[in-house]
Design a protein around this motif. Structure first.
Motif, PDB file in Angstrom:
ATOM      1  N   LYS A  51       0.793  -1.235   0.000  1.00  0.00           N
ATOM      2  CA  LYS A  51       0.000   0.000   0.000  1.00  0.00           C
ATOM      3  C   LYS A  51       0.823   1.282   0.000  1.00  0.00           C
ATOM      4  O   LYS A  51       0.292   2.357  -0.302  1.00  0.00           O
ATOM      5  CB  LYS A  51      -0.938   0.011   1.212  1.00  0.00           C
ATOM      6  N   ASN A  70      -4.050   3.077  -6.307  1.00  0.00           N
ATOM      7  CA  ASN A  70      -4.380   2.929  -4.886  1.00  0.00           C
ATOM      8  C   ASN A  70      -3.139   2.688  -4.019  1.00  0.00           C
ATOM      9  O   ASN A  70      -3.128   1.824  -3.135  1.00  0.00           O
ATOM     10  CB  ASN A  70      -5.390   1.796  -4.676  1.00  0.00           C
ATOM     11  N   VAL A  71      -2.090   3.450  -4.302  1.00  0.00           N
ATOM     12  CA  VAL A  71      -0.834   3.363  -3.552  1.00  0.00           C
ATOM     13  C   VAL A  71      -0.540   4.731  -2.953  1.00  0.00           C
ATOM     14  O   VAL A  71      -0.701   5.762  -3.616  1.00  0.00           O
ATOM     15  CB  VAL A  71       0.328   2.916  -4.460  1.00  0.00           C
TER      16      VAL A  71
END
Length: 300
Positions: free
Chosen positions: A133, A169-170
């Motif tokens: 993430k 989505n990082v």
């Protein structure tokens, strides 16, 4: 006859003593290994803990680090290349944050943008594919750039890559580093531009993305700004990752240093922080004992 018996008993006694001595040597030689094999008590798990591999590389290779992390209830080995992530998965671990372009060349200097963006794009792709993430990023060294210009350059530079992070989505986690400690190349970074918490927070706010976060390194914050718990509460919406180490010295989280880690971990819990806390101290004694102590101390 008596003489033969005495000689036999003497030989037997000598053999027993020799075996005992060998046994003692074996116990001493394997004491550390036995300690590592012992099953620690389960953690409360309110704080997701990670270990930063570079600190322990002198003692353990990646696989050994992963084994020990799993044994201690640590969930991640971080800042290790993507080619190592399959090894981590064997032990039920993740990489809480990926490495990137390094702290010397960052977004405060437009001359470094192309290189940094190229590296970050690759890391973002790896993170998206590997379920990681966060990826680390830095302002870079001042190198004659004043703070106002450096901040403006960082904002402009990060805006060139943050959309790609959003798409995948990082999170990009900007690390604040201390510039005071010149005693060791990894204990402090004289000349680093992002050397105050609020300086980095202001850059993050101006980038204006939920995917732009702060890497809140407790050790560095303590040296440069202090007031750690208040800052955690003030900047709770921007903290994407956390690092630890004892101050002064970047050693173990023990009674020889000044930071109250249980209270800080409690504050992180109170603000609802769900990210990882990476143990990033440089061992000064038995690395396993120091890591186990740090893990238990942070398990609030």
């Amino acid at each position: 006859m008596e003489s033969k018996v005495s000689r036999r008993r003497l030989l037997q006694s000598s053999s027993i003593l020799a075996a005992s001595a060998l046994g003692l040597d074996f116990q001493q030689a394997t004491a550390g290994e036995k300690q590592q094999q012992a099953s620690p008590q389960p953690l409360k798990g309110n704080i997701n803990q990670s270990v930063v591999h570079w600190c322990f590389k002198k003692y353990w290779d990646l696989e050994k680090t992963a084994q020990i992390a799993s044994q201690l209830g640590i969930k991640s080995v971080e800042l290790t290349p993507a080619e190592n992530w399959d090894t981590l998965k064997k032990y039920g671990l993740t990489c809480a944050i990926a490495s990137s372009h390094g702290f010397k060349s960052g977004f405060n200097n437009p001359d470094h943008w192309d290189e940094c963006i190229q590296i970050l794009r690759k890391r973002i792709d790896e993170c998206a594919a590997g379920g990681v993430k966060n990826v680390i990023t830095f302002t870079g060294m001042r190198d004659g750039i004043d703070d106002e210009t450096g901040a403006k350059n960082c904002v402009a530079g990060f805006k060139k890559i943050i959309g790609y992070a959003e798409k995948n989505n990082v999170n990009l986690c900007l690390e604040m580093l201390n510039s005071r400690d010149a005693s060791h190349p990894m204990k402090g970074h004289p000349g680093y531009q992002g050397d105050h918490t609020e300086y980095c927070i202001d850059i993050i706010k101006q980038v204006g993305s939920d995917r732009m976060k702060l890497l809140f390194d407790i050790y560095h914050v303590q040296i440069m700004d202090g007031d750690v718990i208040r800052r955690i509460r003030e900047h709770k919406d921007y903290i994407g990752h956390v690092h630890t180490a004892g101050n002064p010295g970047r050693g173990e989280l023990d009674q020889k240093q000044e930071i109250n880690y249980p209270a800080i971990m409690q504050a992180l819990q109170e603000i609802g922080y769900k990210g990882y806390v990476g143990q990033e101290f440089i061992p000064t004694r038995d690395p396993y004992e120091g890591l186990q102590q740090a893990v238990l101390l942070c398990d609030v």
